[in-house]
Each structure stands twice: as C-alpha cells, then as structure tokens.
Design an enzyme around this catalytic site. Structure first.
Site, PDB file in Angstrom:
ATOM      1  N   HIS A 139       0.822  -1.209   0.000  1.00 45.49           N
ATOM      2  CA  HIS A 139       0.000   0.000   0.000  1.00 45.49           C
ATOM      3  C   HIS A 139       0.858   1.262   0.000  1.00 45.49           C
ATOM      4  O   HIS A 139       0.384   2.347  -0.358  1.00 45.49           O
ATOM      5  CB  HIS A 139      -0.932  -0.005   1.220  1.00 45.49           C
ATOM      6  CG  HIS A 139      -2.268   0.609   0.955  1.00 45.49           C
ATOM      7  ND1 HIS A 139      -2.404   1.841   0.361  1.00 45.49           N
ATOM      8  CD2 HIS A 139      -3.524   0.176   1.196  1.00 45.49           C
ATOM      9  CE1 HIS A 139      -3.695   2.136   0.261  1.00 45.49           C
ATOM     10  NE2 HIS A 139      -4.386   1.146   0.745  1.00 45.49           N
ATOM     11  N   ALA A 140       2.129   1.157   0.404  1.00 44.36           N
ATOM     12  CA  ALA A 140       3.030   2.306   0.320  1.00 44.36           C
ATOM     13  C   ALA A 140       3.342   2.663  -1.127  1.00 44.36           C
ATOM     14  O   ALA A 140       3.723   3.797  -1.423  1.00 44.36           O
ATOM     15  CB  ALA A 140       4.326   2.014   1.075  1.00 44.36           C
TER      16      ALA A 140
END
Length: 454
Positions: A139-140
C-alpha cells in the site's frame, strides 16, 4: 534515493506480522479454444520477457542517516524477475477451493522490504482448464483501486491480441494539470481553512438530521460483533461471481439502486453467518460504504467527489423486503445530507469515520468503545466488456483488501463484464469457515428475488 511521502511512510510504520499492508487481486483466465498444455508456460515466458521496469517497481525502503528506516526509497537497478514472478501448479484435483487456499497463504505473507514491494504468481492446474494470477503490491506503493486500474491496462478488448503486457513496464499516463499561481494556492488554503472552521456545524447538522429524520447512521452507533476484534496474522480469502442481471432485476423490482441491492445481499449473508455462529447482535450491523456523492446533473462534470457513509444493514430484520428498503433509506439519507456539504468537509467527515481504527491497537480499546462500524463493503467499478490477456479471456477479477484491528472481515466487489466478482478477506482465527459466506450470499440473493416477486 527519494524521500517518502508521509502517507506512504505511514503504511510501512504501521505494518506488522499481524497486519500486512499490501493489497492483492486474484484474476482467473480462460485460455483460447485449442490452446495446448504448454499455454501457461509460454504465457509466463512472454510475461517475464518484459525486462524493463518503471520506477515504482524498482523501489524499496531504504535506511538513511545511520539507521533511520521507512522514510526514503532506494531503487534497484538489477531486478530478480524470477523472485518477483513465480509460476505454481495446484495439486490434484485442482479445485477452486485449492486455489483459494493457496491465495490465502500468499495473501498472509509479508513482502520482503529488501526488494521492490510487489509479487505476481501465475497458477495453473485448475481442473476446468483455467489458470490464475495473484498479484500483491504494498500500500506504500499504490492503493487498491489504482492497482486494479493498472492491471486492467495490460488487458485488451481484442481476443486476438497475443501481446502479453506487464504491469511493471507500462508507460506512465500523461498528467494534465491546470497552471498554478499564487492566487490559486491562496484560494485553496482559504478553502481548506473554511472547511475546518465549518466542520463542527456540519457535524451538528448530521446529528440533527439523524435525530429528526431518523435516517442517518452516526459513528459509534454500531453494536459489538465477532468481526470487531483484534486480528491475527493469518488470512483466509474467498471469491465468487454473480450475474449482474440478477442483482439488476432485484434493483428494478424493489425500486432501489444496484448498490442498495448488493448491500442487502451482503446483509442477508452476514445475518445467516452470524445466526449460524450464534453471534447475531440485537441491533443492526453498520457498514462503512465508499460512495460517489455526485448528482445525476453533475455526472459528466469530471473530477472526484467520493466519500464514505455509514449504512444500517438491518441485520436484525428477518424480512428481506423490509431489510432492503431500510438499507435504501439509510443510504439515501446519508448521501442526501453529505451531498449538501463542501467536498473538503465530506472528506473530513469520512476520515472521522475511520479515525477510531487508529486506536484499535490500544489494549482494551476494542472492548471498551463501540466500533464506528462493523464492516467495510466496497463496490468498485470495473470493465463493462470482456477483456483478454495474451488471448486468454478474463473470467474473474477478485479484489483482496487488507484488514486492520477491529475489522476482521472485508467485502470488496468489482463489476466485470456482466458479473459482480466478490472478494472476501477475513482473519483466519476470528472469522472461521469464511467460505460459508459464499453460500450465504447465494441464499440471500435468492431470498431477495423471492421477496420482490422475481
């Protein structure tokens, strides 16, 4: 080396063994007619032959300043493609259940932070001749919807298009931005400041509407349920498709929206599951639902106007016809009030719905404070027409989200060429026999069809 944006860094800081912060997707493909037994092997070879990588697929967290981690990106110049792209085969008899068990294990494991934060798994051996691809990205790097859109760019509407494109070397799309000057920046700052000042009156307006109209659902009105507990590290995934025409028939007969019908289908399934577990709360479950707040008149105006509303799922109601009308009224009431607010206030209120989850790790918090909502149910737009990948037809596209403490079950679905593809992710410990929810979704849809006279 580049510094991370604060929101990207946040996903790395909060990640732990119990809380993987990647998003995933499972896709099913049907080889073209006449394809031989070597089709998947040859497909994979053509896939990994794409040996150029966009920057996003080369970066991993770096350590700077003698030990400061998770604040900067380093870039790999030599990508080990055999590590990131893997080909597997299911054991006999090659059931979809076996595929989902493998997917559950893959979705459980953390991505290696010493390498670029993505993996792609090609899986063959299904007894019906199809093959699968499971993709996960941190998700980064990217959010779930953007990852799905990126994957769709590798597909083609032409069934004869034999090119196998790779997500890691797609050319970036050009970005068009309006010219920026000092006055526009000041306008934006004043707009944001005005929104913050107006937040308290807006909240009072929501509360007043809830009390007077009894249509809205406010945070912390949700009951405690078996889904609102701390989660372990192991995940279980389930996936299945339903014909969009069936849901549309319910929608038309009941006089509601497609999303209302989907929520009612999920609500009935959750009711069945909780009754089966002897765990149905006396009060209705509350779902957090991402929605578009754009009016019909503004549908083609462009831009984004998306927030989240809390929906009364009426799981305490036995009658499916009454349940779907309660859900529709709840969604209409929430969207009506939120659509009257400035966009920044909508986003701020949506963030307030999520804020309590940041405290879920505090000892005793989950048991002492009512949950802001019980479950997230997301309906994501997808392709309307059939799509193909190297001449193989996309047969199913199942989004697989992550689950934080306090939210042990997530339901996300995507529209895919006449079907609704449901992807369910649950904590393996807290949500036992997750696959039972698939049968309950079918039972719930049949109940709705019968209730509205189909």
């Amino acid at each position: 080396m580049d510094l991370m944006m604060p929101n990207d860094s946040m996903f790395l800081f909060i990640e732990s063994r119990e809380h993987p912060m990647h998003v995933g997707g499972l896709s099913l493909f049907e080889p073209p007619q006449g394809a031989g037994p070597e089709f998947v092997r040859e497909f994979t070879e053509r896939l990994v032959a794409n040996d150029e990588f966009q920057p996003m697929f080369r970066k991993h967290p770096a350590t700077i300043g003698g030990g400061i981690a998770r604040v900067a990106w380093a870039y790999d110049d030599d990508i080990d493609i055999d590590y990131h792209v893997r080909r597997s085969a299911l054991p006999s008899p090659g059931r979809v259940r076996d595929l989902l068990e493998l997917t559950s294990r893959l979705h459980t494991s953390l991505l290696d932070r010493h390498r670029p934060l993505w993996e792609l798994h090609v899986v063959e051996g299904l007894n019906d001749g199809r093959f699968a691809m499971y993709t996960k990205m941190h998700h980064a790097l990217i959010d779930g919807v953007s990852a799905m859109k990126l994957a769709q760019r590798t597909l083609s509407a032409d069934p004869d298009d034999a090119e196998v494109r790779a997500i890691w070397n797609l050319p970036p799309r050009p970005r068009t931005r309006p010219p920026s000057d000092g006055s526009s920046l000041l306008d934006a700052l004043f707009k944001m400041a005005g929104s913050v000042v107006g937040l308290a009156p807006s909240t009072l307006k929501l509360a007043r509407a809830a009390l007077l109209e009894q249509q809205l659902t406010l945070p912390f009105a949700a009951p405690h349920s078996m889904f609102n507990v701390k989660v372990g590290g192991a995940r279980r995934c389930a996936a299945q498709s339903w014909s969009l025409d069936r849901i549309k028939s319910v929608k038309q007969a009941a006089g509601v929206t497609v999303n209302d019908a989907v929520l009612a289908m999920c609500a009935g399934a959750l009711r069945y599951y909780l009754i089966e577990r002897n765990a149905l709360p006396d009060r209705p479950l509350i779902a957090m639902v991402p929605v578009s707040l754009r009016s019909k008149e503004d549908a083609d105006a462009g831009g984004n106007l998306v927030g989240s509303v809390l929906c009364n799922l009426a799981t305490h109601v036995d009658d499916p016809a009454q349940r779907i009308q309660t859900i529709s009224a709840s969604m209409d009431g929430n969207k009506k009030v939120l659509s009257e607010l400035p966009q920044l206030q909508v986003l701020a209120l949506s963030a307030l719905n999520m804020a309590p989850l940041t405290l879920a790790g505090v000892p005793g918090f989950l048991s002492a404070v009512p949950p802001p909502f019980n479950i997230v149910i997301s309906n994501v737009p997808g392709p309307v027409d059939p799509l193909y990948y190297g001449t193989a037809r996309l047969d199913g596209s199942y989004p697989l989200s992550n689950i934080p403490d306090g939210q042990a079950l997530n339901i996300t679905l995507v529209n895919n060429a006449g079907n609704l593809d449901f992807g369910l992710v649950g904590c393996r410990r807290s949500v036992p026999h997750l696959q039972r929810l698939l049968a309950h979704l079918e039972s719930s849809l049949k109940d709705l069809e019968q209730a509205v006279g189909i």
